[in-house]
Design a protein around this motif. Sequence first.
Motif, PDB file in Angstrom:
ATOM      1  N   LYS A  70      -0.257   0.500  -3.588  1.00  0.00           N
ATOM      2  CA  LYS A  70      -0.205   1.916  -3.955  1.00  0.00           C
ATOM      3  C   LYS A  70      -0.632   2.834  -2.805  1.00  0.00           C
ATOM      4  O   LYS A  70      -0.319   4.016  -2.811  1.00  0.00           O
ATOM      5  CB  LYS A  70      -1.050   2.159  -5.214  1.00  0.00           C
ATOM      6  CG  LYS A  70      -0.464   1.413  -6.436  1.00  0.00           C
ATOM      7  CD  LYS A  70      -1.329   1.492  -7.655  1.00  0.00           C
ATOM      8  CE  LYS A  70      -1.115   0.310  -8.606  1.00  0.00           C
ATOM      9  NZ  LYS A  70       0.263   0.011  -8.972  1.00  0.00           N
ATOM     10  N   SER A 115      -2.923  -3.442  -7.838  1.00  0.00           N
ATOM     11  CA  SER A 115      -3.027  -3.889  -9.232  1.00  0.00           C
ATOM     12  C   SER A 115      -1.670  -4.041  -9.905  1.00  0.00           C
ATOM     13  O   SER A 115      -0.673  -3.437  -9.513  1.00  0.00           O
ATOM     14  CB  SER A 115      -3.872  -2.891 -10.022  1.00  0.00           C
ATOM     15  OG  SER A 115      -3.085  -2.163 -10.910  1.00  0.00           O
ATOM     16  N   GLU A 231       5.124   5.248  -9.521  1.00  0.00           N
ATOM     17  CA  GLU A 231       5.291   4.166  -8.550  1.00  0.00           C
ATOM     18  C   GLU A 231       6.685   3.572  -8.661  1.00  0.00           C
ATOM     19  O   GLU A 231       7.461   3.918  -9.552  1.00  0.00           O
ATOM     20  CB  GLU A 231       4.231   3.085  -8.754  1.00  0.00           C
ATOM     21  CG  GLU A 231       4.322   2.361 -10.076  1.00  0.00           C
ATOM     22  CD  GLU A 231       3.460   1.109 -10.113  1.00  0.00           C
ATOM     23  OE1 GLU A 231       2.758   0.812  -9.126  1.00  0.00           O
ATOM     24  OE2 GLU A 231       3.509   0.403 -11.129  1.00  0.00           O
TER      25      GLU A 231
HETATM   26 MG   LIG Z   1       2.946  -1.432 -11.109  1.00  0.00          MG
END
Ligand SMILES: [Mg+2]
Length: 273
Positions: A70, A115, A231
């Motif tokens: 991320k 994650s 995302e």
């Molecule tokens: Mg994801």
Amino acid sequence: MSFEDAGILCSGSSGWGFEALAEHLAQVLSVPVVHHPAKFNYVLAYDELDKIGENAWFIPYEGIHIASDKRQVARRFHTAKVSSPQTLLCADIESAQQKVLQDPSRRWCLKYPTSTGATGHRLFNAGTNIPTDWPLPIVLQEFIALARPEVYRTYCAGGEFFGWVVRRHPDVNSKDPWVAHARGAQYCDCGDIPKKAVNVATDALRATGLLQSFGCVDLLFSPSQGWVVLEVGTDGIFNHVDRDLGIPHLEHEIDLRLADAFWHRVRALGTTL
Ligand SMILES: [Mg+2]
Ligand SMILES: Nc1ncnc2c1ncn2[C@@H]1O[C@H](COP(=O)(O)OP(=O)(O)OP(=O)(O)O)[C@@H](O)[C@H]1O
């Protein structure tokens, strides 16, 4: 290039985690699962990635790598001005706390950078603590509060978008802010994707290098900003796109669209390999 030149590459130390998907893709794309790089590969797992030529990946390694972290997604979205919740990369917890104190009217969360299933994410205020081994820089993101938490997803193969689903917790009163399949959230088909959502999803996949191969995009509808991208996701090395949707026609469409995009690339490469 022909059938023998293409493969689903799945082997090495993490190959076991991708075996079921490899078998599925082998059926869908009509190419074998291979344990060493073919001329052109749907790469799922392999230990010596530098042995796979740059043009031998269907989904480019760079896109796979960016989608897995991320922090990298945040950098790409920032550079390409992709509509997304405000995201700050903070050198340490003190600077994250300072940002929050400077803008107390908003809600904030920390995202664990690698994650899945929202593991590690937490709502954040100036008093929130994190483990000392939390990866740096810290991903601090504006938290978009919704009356009923929900997240939308669309898919893209070979540059064409399809599918529009929403994920929600089945309990309408659930206040769990992290609407992940792994936490019990379920998908519902939402029909046609709104034009504005396609536009921001296109920006997101272009910024992360996944537009021409395969990826999915997660979006929220922010009451103040409209469609924002959380995302992107894709298949290979670190992760894979969730196909356990409980929506058979869309699961089938993902297969068909992927096969089309994959063979389109194989045919286009045919003359250059
Ligand atoms: Mg994801
Ligand atoms: N900034 C935000 N504002 C509101 N909700 C958020 C925000 N970021 C994440 N969420 C919620 O948490 C869920 C999981 O977040 P995210 O996709 O970033 O984590 P993940 O670990 O990659 O999860 P997944 O494996 O489901 O993709 C999102 O689907 C959404 O419901």
